[in-house]
Design a protein around this motif. Structure first.
Motif, PDB file in Angstrom:
ATOM      1  N   ALA A   1      38.430  56.378  29.840  1.00 34.46           N
ATOM      2  CA  ALA A   1      38.707  55.363  30.700  1.00 34.46           C
ATOM      3  C   ALA A   1      38.491  53.878  30.269  1.00 34.46           C
ATOM      4  N   VAL A   2      39.334  52.940  30.513  1.00 35.97           N
ATOM      5  CA  VAL A   2      39.095  51.660  30.106  1.00 35.97           C
ATOM      6  C   VAL A   2      38.690  51.097  31.616  1.00 35.97           C
ATOM      7  N   LEU A   3      37.378  50.587  31.730  1.00 38.54           N
ATOM      8  CA  LEU A   3      36.818  50.126  33.004  1.00 38.54           C
ATOM      9  C   LEU A   3      36.666  48.708  32.935  1.00 38.54           C
ATOM     10  N   GLY A   4      36.657  48.066  34.096  1.00 37.99           N
ATOM     11  CA  GLY A   4      36.423  46.445  34.053  1.00 37.99           C
ATOM     12  C   GLY A   4      37.474  45.745  35.156  1.00 37.99           C
ATOM     13  N   SER A   5      38.416  46.174  35.251  1.00 37.70           N
ATOM     14  CA  SER A   5      39.355  45.521  36.511  1.00 37.70           C
ATOM     15  C   SER A   5      39.005  46.425  37.961  1.00 37.70           C
TER      16      SER A   5
END
Length: 121
Positions: free
Chosen positions: A86-90
């Motif tokens: 997963a791309v986490l950050g938002s």
């Protein structure tokens, strides 16, 4: 189309580009800025503010394209993305731009449409 260059010395470089655009009779200068340029606490926001001020002072018709984070910015942290899947950050319903390709398409649309002169997106 004027794209933000490296943060180091960009304000002076950008003033040179703006001056050259004015001498060349450019009809519309589109500049890739940053979200909330006037109030952003980001370190590079000051460079964007200086560039926007130079463009406004030039009298050139302009459009400021204020972009968010780009998917390409995550490549430095690719290992955790691959590990987690997963791309986490938002946060919440936060969105990340699809990248330079999607941005390029939007620029080409905006540059050709009436009513976008002197707009801040």
């Amino acid at each position: 189309m004027m794209v933000f260059s490296s943060p180091r010395h960009s304000a002076a470089q950008h003033r040179n580009v703006v001056d050259a655009a004015k001498r060349a009779g450019v009809e519309l200068l589109a500049y890739t800025s940053v979200l909330h340029a006037a109030t952003s606490p980001l370190a590079l926001a000051g460079e964007h503010r200086a560039t926007e001020a130079a463009i406004l002072a030039s009298g050139l018709a302009s459009t400021f394209l204020r972009n968010g984070w780009y998917l390409e910015n995550y490549t430095a942290h690719l290992a955790p993305v691959l590990a987690r899947g997963a791309v986490l950050g938002s946060a919440g319903d936060g969105r990340v731009d699809v990248g330079a390709g999607g941005f390029g398409r939007r620029i080409s649309m905006i540059a050709g449409l009436p009513g976008h002169l002197s707009q801040r997106t």
